[in-house]
Design a protein around this motif. Sequence first.
Motif, short mmCIF file in Angstrom:
data_model
loop_
_atom_site.label_atom_id
_atom_site.label_comp_id
_atom_site.label_asym_id
_atom_site.label_seq_id
_atom_site.Cartn_x
_atom_site.Cartn_y
_atom_site.Cartn_z
N MET A 49 46.18 47.66 37.07
CA MET A 49 46.86 46.44 36.63
C MET A 49 48.31 46.55 37.03
N LYS A 50 48.78 45.64 37.87
CA LYS A 50 50.18 45.68 38.30
C LYS A 50 50.93 44.54 37.63
N THR A 51 51.99 44.90 36.90
CA THR A 51 52.79 43.87 36.25
C THR A 51 53.60 43.12 37.30
N ARG A 52 53.80 41.87 37.04
CA ARG A 52 54.57 41.02 37.95
C ARG A 52 55.61 40.25 37.14
N PHE A 53 56.76 40.07 37.73
CA PHE A 53 57.85 39.33 37.09
C PHE A 53 57.42 37.91 36.74
N TRP A 54 56.63 37.28 37.60
CA TRP A 54 56.26 35.87 37.45
C TRP A 54 54.91 35.67 36.74
N SER A 55 54.33 36.75 36.22
CA SER A 55 52.99 36.67 35.62
C SER A 55 53.06 36.88 34.11
N ASN A 56 51.97 36.51 33.43
CA ASN A 56 51.91 36.77 31.98
C ASN A 56 51.51 38.22 31.70
N ASN A 57 51.09 38.96 32.73
CA ASN A 57 50.78 40.39 32.61
C ASN A 57 49.81 40.69 31.47
N LEU A 58 48.71 39.97 31.49
CA LEU A 58 47.71 40.06 30.44
C LEU A 58 46.33 40.13 31.06
N MET A 59 45.48 41.04 30.57
CA MET A 59 44.09 41.11 30.99
C MET A 59 43.24 41.06 29.73
N LYS A 60 42.44 40.02 29.62
CA LYS A 60 41.56 39.85 28.46
C LYS A 60 40.15 40.30 28.83
N CYS A 61 39.49 40.92 27.88
CA CYS A 61 38.11 41.35 28.09
C CYS A 61 37.24 40.84 26.94
N THR A 62 36.01 40.57 27.27
CA THR A 62 35.02 40.24 26.26
C THR A 62 34.00 41.37 26.24
N MET A 63 33.76 41.89 25.05
CA MET A 63 32.77 42.95 24.85
C MET A 63 31.57 42.33 24.14
N LYS A 64 30.39 42.74 24.54
CA LYS A 64 29.18 42.23 23.89
C LYS A 64 28.23 43.40 23.66
N TYR A 65 27.79 43.50 22.41
CA TYR A 65 26.77 44.48 22.07
C TYR A 65 25.75 43.78 21.18
N ASP A 66 24.51 43.72 21.67
CA ASP A 66 23.45 43.01 20.97
C ASP A 66 23.90 41.56 20.76
N THR A 73 26.64 40.72 18.97
CA THR A 73 28.05 40.74 18.57
C THR A 73 28.95 40.65 19.79
N ARG A 74 29.94 39.77 19.71
CA ARG A 74 30.93 39.61 20.78
C ARG A 74 32.33 39.79 20.21
N LYS A 75 33.21 40.33 21.04
CA LYS A 75 34.60 40.48 20.65
C LYS A 75 35.48 40.32 21.89
N LYS A 76 36.45 39.41 21.80
CA LYS A 76 37.45 39.28 22.85
C LYS A 76 38.67 40.07 22.43
N PHE A 77 39.28 40.77 23.38
CA PHE A 77 40.50 41.51 23.06
C PHE A 77 41.37 41.62 24.30
N ASP A 78 42.64 41.86 24.07
CA ASP A 78 43.59 42.05 25.16
C ASP A 78 43.52 43.51 25.59
N ALA A 79 42.87 43.75 26.72
CA ALA A 79 42.75 45.12 27.22
C ALA A 79 44.08 45.63 27.76
N PHE A 80 44.88 44.71 28.31
CA PHE A 80 46.24 45.06 28.71
C PHE A 80 47.14 43.87 28.44
N LYS A 81 48.22 44.15 27.73
CA LYS A 81 49.23 43.14 27.42
C LYS A 81 50.58 43.85 27.59
N ALA A 82 51.30 43.50 28.65
CA ALA A 82 52.52 44.23 29.01
C ALA A 82 53.50 44.34 27.85
N SER A 83 53.69 43.28 27.10
CA SER A 83 54.65 43.33 26.00
C SER A 83 54.26 44.35 24.93
#
Length: 142
Positions: A77-94, A96-106
């Motif tokens: 993941m490369k941060t950029r001055f002009w980007s929100n620098n965020l990578m969201k992931c959705t995890m699913k098990y059976d 159950t689902r969960k969305k979370f910020d896998a990378f958030k520069a701030s």
Amino acid sequence: MKFGGRICVVVGLATFIIAMTTIVEPSEYLFGTEYEVRVINGFTNNSSLPLVIWCSNDEDDIGGRALQEHDDFSWKMKTRFWSNNLMKCTMKYDQTRKKFDAFKASRDAHRCGPFKICTWLVSENGFYFSNDLVNWYKDFEW
């Protein structure tokens, strides 16, 4: 008067550049910082049902995988001055689902440590973060 105004602009611009180079390393400010983000399946018994992950942001869809026990999914993941620098992931098990910020520069720029490694361990009881694979801190519940 015109000449004096130009000097003020030049001095102001020079002051700004000097300030930026003392606060942020110039190459990081101009070209971004690269982080390694990794998500590990930490479930103790899910051999019959994988943990599914899918990750994207406004600029990229890096796809996903079905993770068996101890498998991992990683990307740079490369941060950029002009980007929100965020990578969201959705995890699913059976069911159950969960969305979370896998990378958030701030949030992660400093906690990923000097080697810029951000690791998640996802288990039955939550999402744990580490920058050294030794010390784990629980960040999220399912």
